[in-house]
Design an enzyme around this catalytic site. Structure first.
Site, PDB file in Angstrom:
ATOM      1  N   ALA A  85      36.220  37.583  33.915  1.00 35.84           N
ATOM      2  CA  ALA A  85      35.078  36.694  33.733  1.00 35.84           C
ATOM      3  C   ALA A  85      33.914  37.212  34.562  1.00 35.84           C
ATOM      4  O   ALA A  85      34.063  38.139  35.368  1.00 35.84           O
ATOM      5  CB  ALA A  85      35.433  35.265  34.145  1.00 35.84           C
ATOM      6  N   LYS A  86      32.748  36.614  34.398  1.00 35.10           N
ATOM      7  CA  LYS A  86      31.584  36.960  35.218  1.00 35.10           C
ATOM      8  C   LYS A  86      30.558  35.843  35.103  1.00 35.10           C
ATOM      9  O   LYS A  86      30.495  35.137  34.092  1.00 35.10           O
ATOM     10  CB  LYS A  86      30.944  38.274  34.746  1.00 35.10           C
ATOM     11  N   GLY A  87      29.758  35.726  36.162  1.00 34.85           N
ATOM     12  CA  GLY A  87      28.644  34.799  36.150  1.00 34.85           C
ATOM     13  C   GLY A  87      27.361  35.516  36.516  1.00 34.85           C
ATOM     14  O   GLY A  87      27.382  36.519  37.235  1.00 34.85           O
TER      15      GLY A  87
END
Length: 407
Positions: free
Chosen positions: A88-90
């Site tokens: 995931a990433k933000g």
């Protein structure tokens, strides 16, 4: 806030799987956007850092999330207690120097709270420090930026204490969490040298970026005998053919990796920032920003190895041109994967809160991974990236089969 969710199996013919979840959050104060992309869930959880930079886009975060899936799978070892998570990433479209940056971070984390609580474990990335994230998390009444993983732990209290103890360790004046990622990058570079029969003492390196990743990479390359002949920060490039005093520069840099020019020696020279690609060296380490090596830029590179400490620094057309010139690019999801792995090794108990154990685990894991991918690349005529993706595919299948059998 708008969301889109698709199953990871929905793909176009020959295309990469679509992300499991995409969240686009709009700040009610500034109108700017923030993003969370969950590329893949394993046991309901995905891992990936949160970055803050002006101009951050959904496409950027989507690519970074896919890279996290690869980083997680790459370190799969059935002998470990830690089983890789999904990727995931933000990202937040805001300069970290903006006066309201912390306020926007708080509003973003509150806005995506439901994802953070259950499915997304995150930490520092470009433009954000872990202590800043932790402070905001506490103010919001959340437990931790990695609380989604706690249900997977056998002994949550013991695991959290072990990780907290590890975060308190310093090694020669630098915090252990700021060293393990760069140690992994350095070990990737040293393994590539060894694979090609080159001695570290005969190699020179240039590092673009001197934050936690670039600074630690420079430290461990220098300690192995590699001459660090160039370091670039936001203000410019500092070069010295005889080698820079990395330890002095580390101890006196600012919190964002800026060099203290008053600490330079009389032999050190200052050049414009973009000159980092022109310095003669064997190892080039982009450790600052994405997309910094384009098709025209690559022609300036004299290095034998580009070791990607930053995320996505080399554009595909540039990497193809480098490969045609027999320049090996060790891809980001390999070279800079050790920070993520160390967090989970420590939390799950594969290593204790001990600098020596952390260093040994990072070195052995990175050496094994890079040796395998370079051997595969030589055998099959692939680039290192193509070979690494083949390793990721194999390990992903092993993880999927394991959970299918355990369910």
């Amino acid at each position: 806030m708008t969301t889109s969710a698709v199953a990871p199996s929905v793909t176009a013919a020959g295309a990469a799987p679509a992300p499991r979840l995409q969240v686009v959050w709009t700040d009610p104060v500034t109108g700017r956007n923030g993003y969370v992309v969950i590329d893949r869930l394993i046991r309901g959880v995905a891992s990936g850092g949160l970055r803050m930079r002006a101009g951050c886009t959904l496409d950027e975060v989507r690519g970074l999330a896919a890279g996290m899936t690869r980083k997680e799978a790459l370190h799969y070892d059935p002998a470990n207690r830690y089983v890789p998570l999904g990727g995931a990433k933000g990202g937040i479209d805001c300069s970290p120097d903006d006066p309201d940056a912390r306020g926007m971070l708080a509003r973003f984390l509150d806005g995506v709270r439901c994802v953070l609580e259950r499915h997304w474990t995150t930490g520092e990335d470009l433009g954000l420090r872990q202590d800043t994230i932790d402070g905001v998390i506490a103010e919001l009444g959340l437990d931790s930026s990695i609380q989604a993983i706690y249900p997977l732990l056998d002994d949550e209290e013991k695991a959290r204490r072990r990780l907290a103890d590890a975060f308190a360790i310093e090694v020669d004046g630098v915090a252990l969490p700021e060293l393990v990622g760069g140690l992994g990058v350095a070990e990737a570079a040293l393994t590539a040298l060894d694979h090609d029969g080159l001695a570290p003492g005969s190699a020179r390196a240039v590092v673009q970026g001197f934050g936690s990743m670039g600074g630690a990479t420079a430290r461990y390359l220098a300690r192995a005998g590699v001459r660090i002949v160039g370091i670039a920060d936001a203000r410019g490039l500092v070069v010295n053919e005889a080698g820079l005093d990395v330890e002095r520069l580390l101890r006196t840099r600012d919190p964002l990796g800026g060099l203290d020019r008053s600490q330079l020696s009389s032999q050190d020279r200052q050049l414009p920032s973009d000159a980092w690609l022109d310095v003669d060296c064997e190892i080039l380490v982009p450790a600052a920003v994405s997309y910094c090596i384009g098709a025209e830029d690559q022609a300036r590179i004299t290095a034998r190895y580009v070791v990607e400490a930053a995320n996505m620094p080399t554009l595909p057309e540039a990497e193809a041109a480098l490969a045609a010139r027999d320049v090996r690019v060790i891809p980001d999801f390999v070279a800079n994967s050790a920070t993520n792995a160390w967090w989970w090794w420590t939390l799950f108990g594969d290593v204790e809160a001990d600098a020596g154990q952390a260093e040994a685990k990072v070195r052995s894991s990175m050496r094994s991974i890079v040796t395998d991918l370079l051997t595969e690349a030589d055998r099959s005529g692939m680039t290192p990236r193509q070979a690494a993706l083949r390793v990721v595919e194999r390990k992903s299948e092993e993880i999927s089969l394991r959970f299918c059998e355990e369910s």
